[in-house]
Design a protein around this motif. Sequence first.
Motif, short mmCIF file in Angstrom:
data_model
loop_
_atom_site.label_atom_id
_atom_site.label_comp_id
_atom_site.label_asym_id
_atom_site.label_seq_id
_atom_site.Cartn_x
_atom_site.Cartn_y
_atom_site.Cartn_z
N ARG A 171 0.91 -1.11 0.01
CA ARG A 171 0.06 -0.05 -0.10
C ARG A 171 0.67 1.24 0.06
O ARG A 171 1.76 1.14 0.96
N CYS A 172 0.59 2.24 -0.81
CA CYS A 172 1.35 3.66 -0.95
C CYS A 172 2.62 3.44 -1.13
O CYS A 172 3.41 3.40 -0.39
N PRO A 173 2.99 3.11 -2.49
CA PRO A 173 4.27 3.00 -2.87
C PRO A 173 5.39 3.92 -2.38
O PRO A 173 6.35 3.72 -2.08
N MET A 203 11.08 2.39 -4.48
CA MET A 203 9.68 1.98 -5.45
C MET A 203 9.09 3.16 -5.96
O MET A 203 7.97 2.63 -6.92
N ALA A 204 8.97 4.21 -5.40
CA ALA A 204 8.28 5.29 -6.10
C ALA A 204 9.00 6.62 -5.78
O ALA A 204 9.85 6.64 -4.71
N GLU A 205 9.11 7.65 -6.55
CA GLU A 205 9.65 8.97 -6.43
C GLU A 205 11.19 8.73 -6.08
O GLU A 205 11.76 9.23 -5.24
N GLY A 207 -9.89 -1.06 -5.26
CA GLY A 207 -8.90 -0.41 -4.25
C GLY A 207 -7.66 -1.41 -4.09
O GLY A 207 -7.25 -2.29 -4.73
N ASP A 208 -7.06 -1.24 -2.70
CA ASP A 208 -5.77 -2.07 -2.36
C ASP A 208 -6.00 -3.90 -2.54
O ASP A 208 -4.79 -4.27 -2.96
N PRO A 215 -1.24 1.51 -8.75
CA PRO A 215 -0.59 1.22 -7.32
C PRO A 215 -1.78 0.97 -6.58
O PRO A 215 -3.14 1.34 -6.61
N LYS A 216 -1.45 0.47 -5.30
CA LYS A 216 -2.47 0.56 -4.14
C LYS A 216 -2.29 1.85 -3.05
O LYS A 216 -1.38 2.05 -2.40
N ALA A 217 -3.24 2.79 -3.34
CA ALA A 217 -3.29 4.01 -2.87
C ALA A 217 -4.85 4.68 -2.75
O ALA A 217 -5.35 4.27 -3.83
N GLY A 218 -4.96 5.43 -1.92
CA GLY A 218 -6.16 5.92 -1.82
C GLY A 218 -6.91 6.88 -3.10
O GLY A 218 -7.90 6.79 -3.32
N HIS A 219 -5.87 7.80 -3.73
CA HIS A 219 -6.31 8.39 -4.68
C HIS A 219 -6.79 7.71 -5.78
O HIS A 219 -7.60 8.15 -6.54
N ILE A 220 -5.98 6.56 -6.07
CA ILE A 220 -6.33 5.79 -7.31
C ILE A 220 -7.39 4.86 -7.13
O ILE A 220 -8.52 4.39 -7.82
N ALA A 221 -7.45 4.48 -5.56
CA ALA A 221 -8.69 3.87 -5.35
C ALA A 221 -10.00 4.61 -5.67
O ALA A 221 -10.97 4.10 -6.04
#
Lengths: 143, 431
Positions: B203-205, B238-240, B330-331, B338-344
């Motif tokens: 969750r949340c890369p 894994m991100a940014e 969602g996740d 990705p597993k994250a709130g905004h994209i869920a």
Amino acid sequence: MRHDPIHLNKTMAASLVVVGAFALLAGLRLSPVGAIAPSKRGTPSASELTATVYMPAVTTALQRTLQSSTASRLLASNCFQCHGTDGKSSSGIDRLAGMSASEIIDEMQSMRVEPIGNDIMKAHARGYTDAELLLIADYFSRQ
Amino acid sequence: MISRRQFLTVAGAGALGIAAQRALAVSDAHAPTRISTRDRAGAAPALAGRVVVVGGGMGGATAARFLKLWGGAQLQVILIEKNLSYTSNILSNLVLTGQKTIPGLQYTYAQLQAIGVTVMQGEVLSINAGPRTLTLAGGQLVSYDRLVLSPGIDFDLLPGLTNYDDIVHAWQAGPQTIRLAQQLQAMPAGGAFVMTIPAAPFRCPPGPYERACVVADYVQRQKPGSKVIVLDANPNVMAERHTFETAFNGIFANTIEYHTGVTINSIDAATRTIDTSIGAIAGAVLNPIPPHRAGRLVRDNGLANVGGRWAGVNVLTYESTAQPFVHVIGDASSTTQPKAGHIANAEAKVCADAILHMMAGEPVNGAPVTNSACYSPITATTASWLTAIYHYDPISQTMKTPGPMEAESPSGDGFEMMGKWFTNLMKDSFG
């Protein structure tokens, strides 16, 4: 990248909106690209895929998004998280509801060719095709 | 193509209606697409039926909200959630530094109720896929025409631990987050905060790297001489990657020790030591983030058909590839997103839109677009961001992105924008 190489000027934008609106009103289906039927889960058949005729980017993307009657709303909903539901922002981020379509398109097109730096929208704007921008802009102009 | 009026008549005939609806959906497979003026006029379709959403996090709340907003008054939308409120994981790393509080990150379901969503506090024990009912913990049965599951994630128990009461992961915002904040505050200057990151997907890369940064920033100000030791199971950030590698090697170079490809053998809570592939590492505070799996409802009902951990879904509809009429967002779902709130939130809208078309016997949108956007605090006053736009690729039948883009550098403006983004995101999800 999905960036359309075609620069869309205001006249083109307006004419595409007109074409799109005409298609919507007339219930015409411009493209042989098949909408995916809801009950058909799994792999589309080979004939479905080979029957797809890809036309120049703008036209094809426009036609694809026209497959669903709620396509502009669904596309525009990608902006809601930051700009508020239906573009009605309540946090100081720009309100999109009620902006004219040409204003939105102009801004998005300028942003996506400017250096990104620390401006998230300059990155975000690069992610949508011209045809998608038209539908998004059209949606917010009607809110 | 059958008209809406005809369809609604058929659907009104009960069990026969459901059969007819299924037949209709199949018969529509190659029918010309009907483009209605409904969307242009902004009017909601007059759909009847019941959609049950289980799980009131970012995905579930958004799904319930947009099913109701877009589905109209006649569509019954029920949200079943075991808690009275949702605690945001987003920004919860700032609870560790005292900049946010858990109550300040909580959202109720009152606004969903206000627009006509039926909110039931309860726990679903099982899904009875044949008759399309849910059995709740109290024994009640709730029927559905379509079911949306947004159960989030569960955590593996790491070897050596019997629970996460003392050694906490704090990867689900709540009591554990408060506990970790207390442990961090009690840490002596010169102590080590040791965190572990599981192999992707998690969750949340950017989240674990964000945590390393805000904790490092905190200890640099409050606990001189302390270290933040990051043990990552992955080969790199894994991100940014640009943002975090710059921070790790720059402003936090004297504080963060970052190790990649580390596996955990066991954790000894008593001595606060982690036995790893690079040796035994002790700390004043241990914060292992365990591997995740989809929530129990997905796993216990035969829906975890990706590696036994995640729900396989069709990303045009988020319908399970294991069970018709059941959607997983969602996740808990396995997609390229990705597993994250905004994209869920974005997935929930695609799912809601698809369900409304499916219930009307119409083709669904064949070209969905979703977006991920996320601000990450790097220090107490600066934040960076990432964003990615995903388009459906009909060949691979997955959502594809040319790649996430990230901020050039963390900034004060970014920190301010983070607050505005969060406000609108939560309002778009919970109302």
